[in-house]
Design a protein around this motif. Structure first.
Motif, mmCIF file in Angstrom:
data_model
loop_
_atom_site.group_PDB
_atom_site.id
_atom_site.type_symbol
_atom_site.label_atom_id
_atom_site.label_comp_id
_atom_site.label_asym_id
_atom_site.label_seq_id
_atom_site.Cartn_x
_atom_site.Cartn_y
_atom_site.Cartn_z
ATOM 1 N N ALA A 83 0.833 -1.208 0.000
ATOM 2 C CA ALA A 83 0.000 0.000 0.000
ATOM 3 C C ALA A 83 0.866 1.255 0.000
ATOM 4 C CB ALA A 83 -0.929 -0.007 1.203
ATOM 5 N N LEU A 84 1.974 1.217 0.710
ATOM 6 C CA LEU A 84 2.877 2.367 0.768
ATOM 7 C C LEU A 84 3.478 2.647 -0.612
ATOM 8 C CD1 LEU A 84 4.185 4.391 2.738
ATOM 9 C CD2 LEU A 84 6.050 2.770 2.995
ATOM 10 N N ILE A 85 3.909 1.609 -1.304
ATOM 11 C CA ILE A 85 4.483 1.771 -2.638
ATOM 12 C C ILE A 85 3.427 2.304 -3.603
ATOM 13 C CG2 ILE A 85 5.403 0.505 -4.613
ATOM 14 C CD1 ILE A 85 6.767 -1.352 -2.560
ATOM 15 N N ILE A 86 2.225 1.748 -3.549
ATOM 16 C CA ILE A 86 1.148 2.200 -4.430
ATOM 17 C C ILE A 86 0.784 3.646 -4.123
ATOM 18 C CG2 ILE A 86 -1.296 1.871 -4.983
ATOM 19 C CD1 ILE A 86 -0.782 -1.159 -4.607
ATOM 20 N N ALA A 87 0.678 3.995 -2.847
ATOM 21 C CA ALA A 87 0.313 5.369 -2.468
ATOM 22 C C ALA A 87 1.367 6.372 -2.931
ATOM 23 C CB ALA A 87 0.118 5.451 -0.959
ATOM 24 N N ILE A 88 2.619 6.038 -2.732
ATOM 25 C CA ILE A 88 3.691 6.941 -3.159
ATOM 26 C C ILE A 88 3.693 7.087 -4.681
ATOM 27 C CG2 ILE A 88 6.200 7.171 -3.331
ATOM 28 C CD1 ILE A 88 6.367 6.059 -0.488
ATOM 29 N N GLY B 114 2.636 10.297 -9.325
ATOM 30 C CA GLY B 114 2.019 10.370 -10.652
ATOM 31 C C GLY B 114 1.062 11.538 -10.776
ATOM 32 N N ILE B 115 0.255 11.745 -9.752
ATOM 33 C CA ILE B 115 -0.687 12.868 -9.769
ATOM 34 C C ILE B 115 0.063 14.191 -9.820
ATOM 35 C CG2 ILE B 115 -2.371 14.126 -8.353
ATOM 36 C CD1 ILE B 115 -3.474 11.384 -7.499
ATOM 37 N N ILE B 116 1.114 14.301 -9.046
ATOM 38 C CA ILE B 116 1.895 15.545 -9.042
ATOM 39 C C ILE B 116 2.523 15.782 -10.413
ATOM 40 C CG2 ILE B 116 3.981 16.630 -8.114
ATOM 41 C CD1 ILE B 116 3.223 15.412 -5.390
ATOM 42 N N LEU B 117 3.123 14.755 -11.006
ATOM 43 C CA LEU B 117 3.748 14.910 -12.324
ATOM 44 C C LEU B 117 2.727 15.242 -13.410
ATOM 45 C CD1 LEU B 117 6.383 12.029 -12.286
ATOM 46 C CD2 LEU B 117 6.804 14.480 -12.126
#
Length: 179
Positions: A95-100, A105-108
């Motif tokens: 979950a941590l990897i997916i969240a990060i 991705g959203i920021i980029l």
């Protein structure tokens, strides 16, 4: 106006995400426990194990192990990512990897969209002031060109007059008389 709103919205989103991360770090960052071996916390609770930041809790066999610092992620032979906890007990490594990845991705994507939108708006929708300014410059260049053309014609006429080539009549096709 739309580009300014978009920049303000992006700044607000970045501020909230940074503030949220800082709050999460502040809440979860507890002073490290005295230097005990992580194996001492096995068969206890996840919270006790994770008070020491160098420990990793594995839910499959309720063991507290030293975090493998040589590799970024713990190998599956040590503990599967879905059962491994580090830092906090309520989120696993998957979950941590997916969240990060999602946040990055959203920021980029939002930065790319903002850049493209701003560039497109500047080219597509020019402000009326810019259009007026361009029209004034174009008119000024046209008037300067006409003035230069009149000056050239005047100089040419003076040269023709000097050498007797200037005809005073309005008919340019009058007969040339040889003396």
């Amino acid at each position: 106006m739309g580009a300014q709103r978009m920049r303000a919205l992006l700044g607000l989103v970045l501020f909230w995400s940074c503030a949220g991360m800082a709050e999460a770090l502040r809440v979860t960052a507890t002073p490290p426990a005295p230097a005990h071996a992580c194996s001492e916390f096995s068969q206890r609770s996840c919270e006790e194990c994770l008070k020491n930041v160098s420990c990793l809790w594995c839910f499959t066999n309720n063991t507290c192990i030293d975090y493998p610092v040589r590799s970024i992620l713990p190998p599956s032979s040590l503990c599967s990512l879905s059962n491994a906890r580090w830092g906090v007990c309520w989120i696993n490594f998957e979950a941590l990897i997916i969240a990060i990845a999602v946040v990055a991705g959203i920021i980029l994507v939002s930065i790319a969209v903002c850049c493209c939108y701003c560039c497109y708006c500047r080219k597509r929708f020019k402000r009326p002031d810019e259009e007026e300014q361009l029209a004034r410059k174009k008119e000024k260049r046209r008037l300067q060109s006409l003035q230069r053309k009149r000056d050239r014609k005047q100089k040419h006429d003076e040269i023709r007059k000097k050498y007797g080539l200037l005809q005073e009549s309005d008919n340019p096709y009058s007969r040339f008389e040889n003396e």
